[in-house]
Write an enzyme that holds these catalytic residues in place. Structure first.
Site, PDB file in Angstrom:
ATOM      1  N   SER A 131       1.053  -0.890  -0.128  1.00 31.37           N
ATOM      2  CA  SER A 131      -0.475   0.033  -0.031  1.00 31.37           C
ATOM      3  C   SER A 131       0.697   1.338   0.243  1.00 31.37           C
ATOM      4  O   SER A 131       2.026   1.712   0.449  1.00 31.37           O
ATOM      5  CB  SER A 131      -0.991   0.270   1.312  1.00 31.37           C
ATOM      6  OG  SER A 131      -1.949  -1.097   1.053  1.00 31.37           O
ATOM      7  N   ASP A 171     -26.577   8.183   9.248  1.00 34.88           N
ATOM      8  CA  ASP A 171     -27.654   8.845   9.377  1.00 34.88           C
ATOM      9  C   ASP A 171     -29.254   7.446   8.732  1.00 34.88           C
ATOM     10  O   ASP A 171     -30.308   8.072   8.600  1.00 34.88           O
ATOM     11  CB  ASP A 171     -28.077   9.855   9.032  1.00 34.88           C
ATOM     12  CG  ASP A 171     -27.350   9.744   7.780  1.00 34.88           C
ATOM     13  OD1 ASP A 171     -26.885   8.654   6.993  1.00 34.88           O
ATOM     14  OD2 ASP A 171     -28.040  10.998   6.927  1.00 34.88           O
ATOM     15  N   GLU A 177     -12.576  -1.018  -5.476  1.00 35.31           N
ATOM     16  CA  GLU A 177     -12.732  -2.085  -6.082  1.00 35.31           C
ATOM     17  C   GLU A 177     -13.325  -2.121  -6.748  1.00 35.31           C
ATOM     18  O   GLU A 177     -15.154  -2.367  -6.917  1.00 35.31           O
ATOM     19  CB  GLU A 177     -12.457  -3.146  -4.817  1.00 35.31           C
ATOM     20  CG  GLU A 177     -11.054  -2.929  -4.076  1.00 35.31           C
ATOM     21  CD  GLU A 177      -9.639  -2.644  -4.381  1.00 35.31           C
ATOM     22  OE1 GLU A 177      -9.650  -3.355  -4.979  1.00 35.31           O
ATOM     23  OE2 GLU A 177      -9.060  -1.752  -4.574  1.00 35.31           O
TER      24      GLU A 177
END
Length: 318
Positions: free
Chosen positions: A14, A217, A274
């Site tokens: 990464s 929410d 992805e």
């Protein structure tokens, strides 16, 4: 106070391979903070999901996803279906880190570790789409494919620039797709360029695309770009940068907890950056489904404290 067990699932490639370089220091900091930490280095696509499933079965108190949005997406898919879900920590060491930005999780590894050690967490919504889960964004259409078309080596070397390069390459193929988008609040059946279903306000590095999206929410913010030509698309993209796109006639935006989308065409889905299958899809909000470590003060390099407070506007503490 009893020591807690943590499983650190990390992508060694990464970002610019910072995780691989910093691993000893990260482990030392977590151990000193009271987290007995073991590690799993991912070895390919889907491996982080398997590692997260294994960590749940072995009874870890905390699972830490270290890497970019792709690593986080896989870890969430390993946790989401389990009844006893460990708390989730994030070390944002990838290229874009959209979700960490939305939660005001600092980019620097020391500060991110200290957040997890501090133990302050909040319950957040996640999304279910067909048989998969996502934590930040679902997209479909011509321009949403570029995030998973960028080679990982190029992302490591060039960072966000790699996405822009790939986007310019795709512009000549930018074309409308016939879609049927249906929810209680809105129904569209027309040619569109793309749709985005956002769980947070940070979408592909933009914080003004869905500015009012909230993580707790029980709803998504859905943005649809209607059929347009290339010149109109460039004009709308400029409006997005300024947060002035919502009143443009080419933009449809609404909020919902459940939406169904289908198309006669072959349309790939982008889940948290992805590749996530193809249309048709059914997308449902799972309220308060994961507990995730956050900065209770909202002080970080990503967001103003007022924005963090809005993200948790329904929290009982306020």
């Amino acid at each position: 106070m009893a020591t807690k067990r943590a499983r650190l699932i990390y992508n060694p490639s990464s970002g610019r391979e910072e995780m691989r370089k910093r691993l000893p220091e990260i482990l030392q900091r977590l151990e000193q903070g009271g987290l007995e930490t073991s590690t799993h280095a991912t070895i390919g696509a889907g491996d982080a999901t398997l590692a997260a499933q294994d960590a749940v079965e072995r009874g870890f108190d905390v699972i830490i996803a270290a890497g970019g949005d792709g690593t986080l997406y896989e870890v969430v898919n390993g946790i989401a279906e389990r009844e006893n879900r460990p708390k989730l920590g994030i070390l944002p060491l990838g290229t874009t880190n959209d979700f960490a930005r939305a939660l005001s999780i600092p980019r620097h590894w020391k500060a991110a570790c200290d957040l997890i050690i501090g133990g302050e967490s909040r319950s957040i919504d996640i999304g279910k789409i067909n048989d998969r889960y996502f934590i930040n964004i679902v997209g479909g259409g011509s321009m949403t494919e570029l995030t998973y078309e960028v080679p990982s080596k190029l992302k490591t070397m060039l960072g966000q620039l790699a996405y822009y390069m790939k986007g310019l390459e795709k512009l000549p193929r930018f074309k409308p797709i016939n879609m049927h988008i249906k929810s209680e609040e809105m129904e569209l059946h027309e040619d569109v360029m793309m749709f985005l279903i956002a769980n947070s306000n940070s979408v592909a590095g933009f914080e003004k695309l869905a500015p009012d999206a909230s993580l707790n929410d029980g709803q998504f913010d859905v943005t649809v770009l209607r059929k347009c030509n290339l010149a109109e698309f460039i004009r709308i993209a400029t409006l997005v940068l300024r947060g002035e796109h919502l009143h443009d006639p080419h933009i449809v935006q609404f909020r919902t907890s459940h939406v169904e989308i289908e198309s006669p065409d072959y349309v790939q889905l982008n889940l948290d950056g992805e590749l996530g299958g193809i249309l048709p899809c059914v997308v449902t909000n799972l309220p308060s489904h994961l507990d995730i470590f956050i900065d209770p003060s909202g002080q970080s390099t990503y967001m103003k404290p007022s924005m963090i407070r809005r993200r948790f506007q329904h929290d009982n503490e306020e």
